[in-house]
Design an enzyme around this catalytic site. Sequence first.
Site, PDB file in Angstrom:
ATOM      1  N   PRO A 224       0.837  -1.213   0.000  1.00 28.63           N
ATOM      2  CA  PRO A 224       0.000   0.000   0.000  1.00 28.63           C
ATOM      3  C   PRO A 224       0.867   1.257   0.000  1.00 28.63           C
ATOM      4  CG  PRO A 224       0.056  -0.977   2.201  1.00 28.63           C
ATOM      5  CD  PRO A 224       0.805  -1.910   1.309  1.00 28.63           C
ATOM      6  N   ASP A 400       5.663   2.521   2.383  1.00 30.26           N
ATOM      7  CA  ASP A 400       4.800   1.366   2.632  1.00 30.26           C
ATOM      8  C   ASP A 400       3.993   1.692   3.888  1.00 30.26           C
ATOM      9  OD1 ASP A 400       3.633  -1.042   3.357  1.00 30.26           O
ATOM     10  OD2 ASP A 400       5.428  -2.246   2.997  1.00 30.26           O
ATOM     11  N   HIS A 401       2.671   1.902   3.704  1.00 29.05           N
ATOM     12  CA  HIS A 401       1.849   2.369   4.821  1.00 29.05           C
ATOM     13  C   HIS A 401       1.668   1.309   5.908  1.00 29.05           C
ATOM     14  CE1 HIS A 401      -0.197   5.678   6.485  1.00 29.05           C
ATOM     15  NE2 HIS A 401      -0.732   6.152   5.381  1.00 29.05           N
ATOM     16  N   ARG A 402       2.046   0.065   5.632  1.00 31.00           N
ATOM     17  CA  ARG A 402       2.010  -0.950   6.675  1.00 31.00           C
ATOM     18  C   ARG A 402       3.115  -0.714   7.694  1.00 31.00           C
ATOM     19  NH1 ARG A 402       2.660  -6.135   2.943  1.00 31.00           N
ATOM     20  NH2 ARG A 402       4.403  -4.788   2.323  1.00 31.00           N
TER      21      ARG A 402
END
Length: 428
Positions: A224, A400-402
């Site tokens: 994401p 990476d939004h994680r």
Amino acid sequence: MPKIIEMPKLSDTMTEGTLAKWTVKEGDKVTTGQTLADVETDKATMEMPCFFEGTLHKILVKAGEKAPLNAPLAIVLEEGEEVPANLDEIIANAQAAAAPAPKAEKPAAGAKKTVSAPGPRLPTAPQPNRRAAASNARVKASPLARKIADEKGVDLSTLEGTGPGGRIVRADVEAAPKGGAVRGGAPATPAIRPTYGPEDERVPTSSMRNIIAERLLASKTQIPHFYLQMEVDAGPLMEFRANLNASNEKSGGNKYTVNDFILKAVIRAAQAQPAINAAWDGDAIVKFKSVGLSVAIAIDDGLVTPVIKGAEKKTLLEISQSVKDLAGKAKNKKLSPDDFAGGTITVSNLGAYGIDQFSAIINPPQAAIIAIGSIRNAPVVNDKGQIVVGQRMWVGLSGDHRVVDGAVAATFLAEMRKFIESPALMLV
């Protein structure tokens, strides 16, 4: 006894190689360490050294052909050695031993309960999986896609590949239901193909380009992404660099590029905001203690990202020398597997190509990539409220939004701006 030149493992993710060209021919004398051929891997084209001394008796894999790891490529005879009568048998045995791993594992996937499987990840499979394994061998798919298909029991022949030339890639298999799509039904992911005429040229892609396509597709579909951009004042950096280079020119010292300072700013910002220097690991986040700086370098076949290891411990001079060394090795096809290992954050600089700003695709499994644009003259308002000519540059971050939150990424970019606008701080 004849010596067999085998396909070496020239990168950590390599499963096969393409023999780009031979630098020797049959009948030539060869020595230990001598370059025999250029081999195209999933990351770059590298030189293949010789591990024996003698005469190159026979070439088994021609230029342009692919071969799996450990496959026999050529036969070397010692000085004065006669050609054995069973040479063909020796070659055939070596070729059989080097058969690709997925094909060797398939019988175990469909074995009866009374036969021991290689490990806990290969339980006894039902009859449909044996049919899938048999049909999978005839389908155009990446080695990783085949491995995952074997484990999930997916019939590759029921899938439509989204990779180059319709090749089935990891994302296609992971998106498929167990056993694959129903025959006659809609494919899991429809392939988009171009329409072309007889005057158009269809150029087969290299192994490296196929891997680039597969990794970027996986990055965009599985990670994401989010994007941030920040404009910075590049005037102080340009002035600092000009003065430093002028001084070094008189003393015969190193000439620094703008990119050298950018890389140093990224390193210092990553030290100040270590949460950016991390990676997603399924159900955990890996926080790296050291900064492995992956530097994007353009070559004829695509883009390679060799790594400056322990970058936080290096001076500006050492960073500059490391980049020059890696760029030279990349252009001369001398990068080794170790040069690609240990990357934790990537920098892609398109400023030299006149690109003002762009959003880069993350280099998995890293959590961030920094995009650097060109330095340009622009009207700016100074501290006195006057409109003057300034030098501006856009710096972008894809995260990476994680792993990375927006505030963390914003703080990282603010740290980068601090070092770029006050370049002397990089040397403290």
